[in-house]
Enzyme design. Structure first.
Site, short mmCIF file in Angstrom:
data_model
loop_
_atom_site.label_atom_id
_atom_site.label_comp_id
_atom_site.label_asym_id
_atom_site.label_seq_id
_atom_site.Cartn_x
_atom_site.Cartn_y
_atom_site.Cartn_z
N LYS A 38 15.95 -3.32 9.42
CA LYS A 38 14.22 -2.97 9.85
C LYS A 38 13.78 -3.09 8.83
CE LYS A 38 14.64 1.52 10.94
NZ LYS A 38 15.05 2.30 12.14
N TYR B 167 -11.37 8.83 -10.79
CA TYR B 167 -12.38 9.22 -9.32
C TYR B 167 -11.93 10.99 -9.90
CZ TYR B 167 -12.60 4.50 -7.90
OH TYR B 167 -12.98 3.17 -7.49
#
Length: 390
Positions: free
Chosen positions: A57, A283
């Site tokens: 999955k 940043y």
């Protein structure tokens, strides 16, 4: 002739994948040899007669469902587990004919395509069973069902006292076939899995009342943790996900089954910059160079699944040497401090994987991110091209 054509296809696939990786400047390496070894090791650890379901999955936890399914089935898995009908249908369209079980409860509209594709369905209520029965009868074919029972997870599953009646309905319907009886451990990875033991006891008592083993109903409750640490829970089948990809459900201790991590993340340096003491990076300017050094930029960021929480505390491997991540991990790029290494643009960087004491493990990433290996693995397959190694 078939083998020659297949070999040619594989070489062509690898060439295309490497072209994509070179254009992107970063890629996932998927070691299918390691995956095959994991399947064989897990099969060897199972009780005689126990089957192994490969859980693929979420696109095989980011590894690529179709390729993983093929390798797993070739080396000892007998069936596949998916979360949604869409995942199962895609595997069928890829040519996989092995049994495929949809592990979750599906929307009403999905029952017809699921039965058309020959998928096995998980059910846990009278309503679901009646609906599947009606759709299957309309299609003129029997639907294969696994009745799931809640023994302590309290998620998917009917209550134990409901199970006998639901099972009898399925067993006596001409449009349904009861293929399996299942439950799911909530904490089999615990050092002292008392809850799992209680769940198993409840499940076994129910299976005995149904005479499941005698009438050929597959009994399955064990996930990766159950398969590795609770051999008495193997029953007729185990559903293996995380361990298939080379990771132990108990990351703090070595697995008694030898597992090989299947996924690696690699990139090529896109820019090198020599900076002086005090140069600030990224940043928020959260890192400043303590001395003159060399910085390298790699084109991988949190949009690729690199946890932002590795900012200023993660590391990569360059030329066999660990190099720290400096500044904040950006959406698409990350800066590393390579010190005195004579690194040049185009050089390979290992962000995840490698060998020996300097290997970067998924467990280290997950610990830094305050999460689990499953989540990190699933986030890595979204944007980076995959290169499969056989």
């Amino acid at each position: 002739m078939i083998e020659t054509s297949r070999t040619a296809f594989q070489k062509s696939h690898l060439r295309v994948a490497m072209e994509q990786a070179n254009m992107r400047g970063a890629w996932l390496g998927i070691d299918l040899v390691g995956l095959a070894a994991n399947v064989r090791a897990l099969r060897s650890a199972l009780n005689p007669g126990t089957r192994l379901m490969a859980v693929v999955k979420a696109d095989a936890y980011g590894h690529g469902a179709s390729m993983v399914a093929e390798a797993a089935l070739q080396h000892g898995a007998s069936s596949l587990g998916v979360a949604t009908v869409d995942e199962g249908v895609k595997l069928r369209r890829s040519g996989h004919q092995a049994p495929i079980l949809v592990l979750g409860i599906v929307p009403d509209a999905a029952y017809q395509p699921a039965i058309d594709a020959g998928l096995q369905l998980t059910v846990s209520s009278a309503r679901q069973i009646r609906l599947v029965e009606r759709v299957a009868r309309g299609l003129g074919r029997a639907a294969e069902l696994h009745l799931k029972v809640n023994t302590g997870m309290t998620r998917v599953g009917c209550e134990v006292h409901e199970a006998i009646g639901l099972a009898q309905h399925v067993l006596h319907s001409d449009a349904l076939r009861m293929t399996g009886l299942s439950s799911h451990f909530a904490s089999a990875e615990a050092d002292q899995p008392h809850d799992a033991e209680r769940q198993l006891q409840s499940f076994n008592a129910l299976a005995e009342r149904l005479h499941a083993a005698e009438i050929g109903i597959l009994r399955h409750v064990a996930n990766s943790a159950g398969a590795i640490f609770l051999p008495h829970a193997h029953l007729d089948m185990v559903r293996v996900g995380l361990a298939l990809y080379g990771h132990s459900p108990r990351p703090e201790e070595p697995s008694p089954v030898a597992l090989i991590p299947v996924m690696s993340v690699r990139a090529r340096v896109s820019q090198v910059k020599d900076v002086g003491q005090g140069a600030r990076v990224g940043y928020g300017s959260t890192w400043a160079a303590p001395k003159a050094t060399r910085l390298a930029l790699v084109p991988v960021g949190y949009a690729d699944g690199l946890p932002r929480s590795l900012s200023n505390k993660g590391a990569v491997v360059v030329r066999g040497q660990p190099c720290p991540i400096v500044g904040r991990v950006s959406m698409d790029q990350t800066v590393i401090d390579v010190g005195d290494l004579p690194v040049e643009p185009g050089e390979e960087v290992c962000l995840l994987g490698g060998q020996g004491p300097d290997a970067i493990s998924i467990e280290r990433w997950a610990s830094a991110a305050g999460t689990i290996s499953y989540e990190v693995l699933c986030g890595l397959g979204q944007r980076l091209p995959r290169v499969y190694y056989r």
